[in-house]
Each structure stands twice: as structure tokens, then as C-alpha cells.
Design a protein around this motif. Structure first.
Motif, PDB file in Angstrom:
ATOM      1  N   SER A  55       6.796  -4.351   6.205  1.00  0.00           N
ATOM      2  CA  SER A  55       7.669  -3.214   5.899  1.00  0.00           C
ATOM      3  C   SER A  55       9.012  -3.299   6.609  1.00  0.00           C
ATOM      4  CB  SER A  55       6.978  -1.898   6.249  1.00  0.00           C
ATOM      5  OG  SER A  55       6.753  -1.814   7.641  1.00  0.00           O
ATOM      6  N   ILE A  90       4.148  -0.499  -1.709  1.00  0.00           N
ATOM      7  CA  ILE A  90       2.933   0.298  -1.543  1.00  0.00           C
ATOM      8  C   ILE A  90       2.612   0.393  -0.052  1.00  0.00           C
ATOM      9  CG2 ILE A  90       0.476   0.480  -2.108  1.00  0.00           C
ATOM     10  CD1 ILE A  90       2.376   0.704  -4.550  1.00  0.00           C
ATOM     11  N   CYS A  91       2.705   1.617   0.475  1.00  0.00           N
ATOM     12  CA  CYS A  91       2.447   1.873   1.902  1.00  0.00           C
ATOM     13  C   CYS A  91       1.133   2.607   2.120  1.00  0.00           C
ATOM     14  CB  CYS A  91       3.581   2.706   2.497  1.00  0.00           C
ATOM     15  SG  CYS A  91       5.210   1.989   2.312  1.00  0.00           S
ATOM     16  N   ASP A  92       0.444   2.969   1.061  1.00  0.00           N
ATOM     17  CA  ASP A  92      -0.787   3.751   1.129  1.00  0.00           C
ATOM     18  C   ASP A  92      -1.861   2.969   1.887  1.00  0.00           C
ATOM     19  OD1 ASP A  92      -3.421   4.744   0.431  1.00  0.00           O
ATOM     20  OD2 ASP A  92      -2.474   5.872  -1.193  1.00  0.00           O
ATOM     21  N   THR A  93      -2.309   3.506   3.007  1.00  0.00           N
ATOM     22  CA  THR A  93      -3.286   2.827   3.858  1.00  0.00           C
ATOM     23  C   THR A  93      -4.570   2.498   3.105  1.00  0.00           C
ATOM     24  OG1 THR A  93      -2.374   3.966   5.776  1.00  0.00           O
ATOM     25  CG2 THR A  93      -4.540   2.970   6.042  1.00  0.00           C
ATOM     26  N   ALA A  94      -5.044   3.392   2.260  1.00  0.00           N
ATOM     27  CA  ALA A  94      -6.281   3.143   1.515  1.00  0.00           C
ATOM     28  C   ALA A  94      -6.131   1.927   0.595  1.00  0.00           C
ATOM     29  CB  ALA A  94      -6.670   4.377   0.711  1.00  0.00           C
ATOM     30  N   VAL A  95      -4.981   1.797  -0.052  1.00  0.00           N
ATOM     31  CA  VAL A  95      -4.734   0.646  -0.929  1.00  0.00           C
ATOM     32  C   VAL A  95      -4.663  -0.631  -0.100  1.00  0.00           C
ATOM     33  CG1 VAL A  95      -3.081  -0.422  -2.527  1.00  0.00           C
ATOM     34  CG2 VAL A  95      -3.560   2.044  -2.669  1.00  0.00           C
ATOM     35  N   VAL A 118       2.529  -3.964   4.081  1.00  0.00           N
ATOM     36  CA  VAL A 118       2.642  -3.229   2.829  1.00  0.00           C
ATOM     37  C   VAL A 118       2.402  -4.221   1.688  1.00  0.00           C
ATOM     38  CG1 VAL A 118       4.263  -1.507   3.729  1.00  0.00           C
ATOM     39  CG2 VAL A 118       5.152  -3.606   2.660  1.00  0.00           C
TER      40      VAL A 118
END
Length: 161
Positions: A55, A90-95, A118
């Protein structure tokens, strides 16, 4: 015909050991940098490749500023694919956790590095192909261009037969 072209493009992409990611830089120029192999197979992911990134990197800043990108793939001396599309960071931790593979640990070894991991997701909108035996001869003189419609189907671009 379109499926044969898509299959040919996917074969080039699958066999390319790396590709080049081109972005518009914040200063107005174009930046290109080598990237690792595509994740996952194109037809299995709706022609939406993704890459792991940091990131804190310039490429992420460039994409956040201008989302249009291009990937260039080469396999041997007679198979080339240029993929244009829209990128999303995409920064979504779950993804990130769901997509994480143990091999990424050597790229992001520390907890601080992992916290900055990311994914860059790209929705392919255009494919330009130069593939010997599949695209017109004489080879390399002109490309075949496929464009993706809003419904996800691909069609031959009449301006670039």
C-alpha cells in the motif's frame, strides 16, 4: 472465433513468467513496472486478474489517482497480449486473509509489511492480441482487439479487425 482468441490470450497469460503493469503517474507520465504472474487463471475469475502489492508503493498511489491500467504479457517471441482495464486497490482485511498464500510471506516477511499488503484487482475491458497462428499475418503488423461489453461478453472491435 472469439472463444479461440480468448483461449489464445489466456494461454499466453498463463505461460508468461511475469507481466508489465503500466499506470498513469501523478505527474502525468506513464510508469511501467514488472509484476509477478497473474492470479488466478483468467477464465476462472471472469477476466479480473489481481496482484499482491504494498500500500506504500508508487503503483498504488498511481492507481488511486487514475484507475486505468494496462498489463503487457509476452510468451516466447511470437505471442503478446495487452490487457487494458480498470484497477481497484483492495484493502479489505477479510479479502486479503482469504487470498493470502504462504509464499507471500517472503515478500511481506514482517508484521508491519503484512499490515501494508493490499491487492490490486483489474477488470479487463480490452485485449489486444498478437499471437502467431491465431492473429492475422504478416505477424506483428496489426493486432486483433477484443472489447468487453457491459454484460461481460467479449466482441471483436471493428476498428481493429
Amino acid at each position: 472465433m472469439i472463444q479461440r482468441l480468448l483461449d489464445g490470450a489466456e494461454n499466453v497469460i498463463a505461460h508468461a513468467p511475469h507481466c508489465w503493469l503500466m499506470t498513469l503517474s501523478q505527474s502525468g507520465g506513464v510508469d511501467a513496472r514488472p509484476m509477478g504472474g497473474i492470479i488466478p487463471a483468467m477464465s476462472q475469475n471472469g477476466w479480473c486478474p489481481y496482484f499482491l502489492a504494498d500500500s506504500r508503493s508508487k503503483k498504488v498511489r498511481d492507481i488511486q489517482s487514475a484507475r486505468q491500467v494496462r498489463l503487457i504479457f509476452e510468451h516466447g517471441v511470437d505471442a503478446f497480449v495487452s490487457l487494458g482495464g480498470v484497477a481497484e486497490v483492495i484493502c479489505d482485511t477479510a479479502v486479503i486473509v482469504r487470498r493470502w498464500k504462504p509464499t507471500y510471506d517472503r515478500i511481506f516477511p514482517s508484521a508491519a509489511d503484512k499490515a501494508n499488503a493490499v491487492f490490486i484487482d483489474i477488470r479487463a475491458e480490452e485485449l489486444r492480441l498478437w499471437i502467431r497462428g491465431l492473429t492475422p499475418e504478416p505477424f506483428g503488423v496489426r493486432s486483433v482487439t477484443l472489447r468487453r461489453l457491459l454484460d461481460g461478453d467479449w466482441h471483436l472491435d471493428s476498428e481493429h479487425p
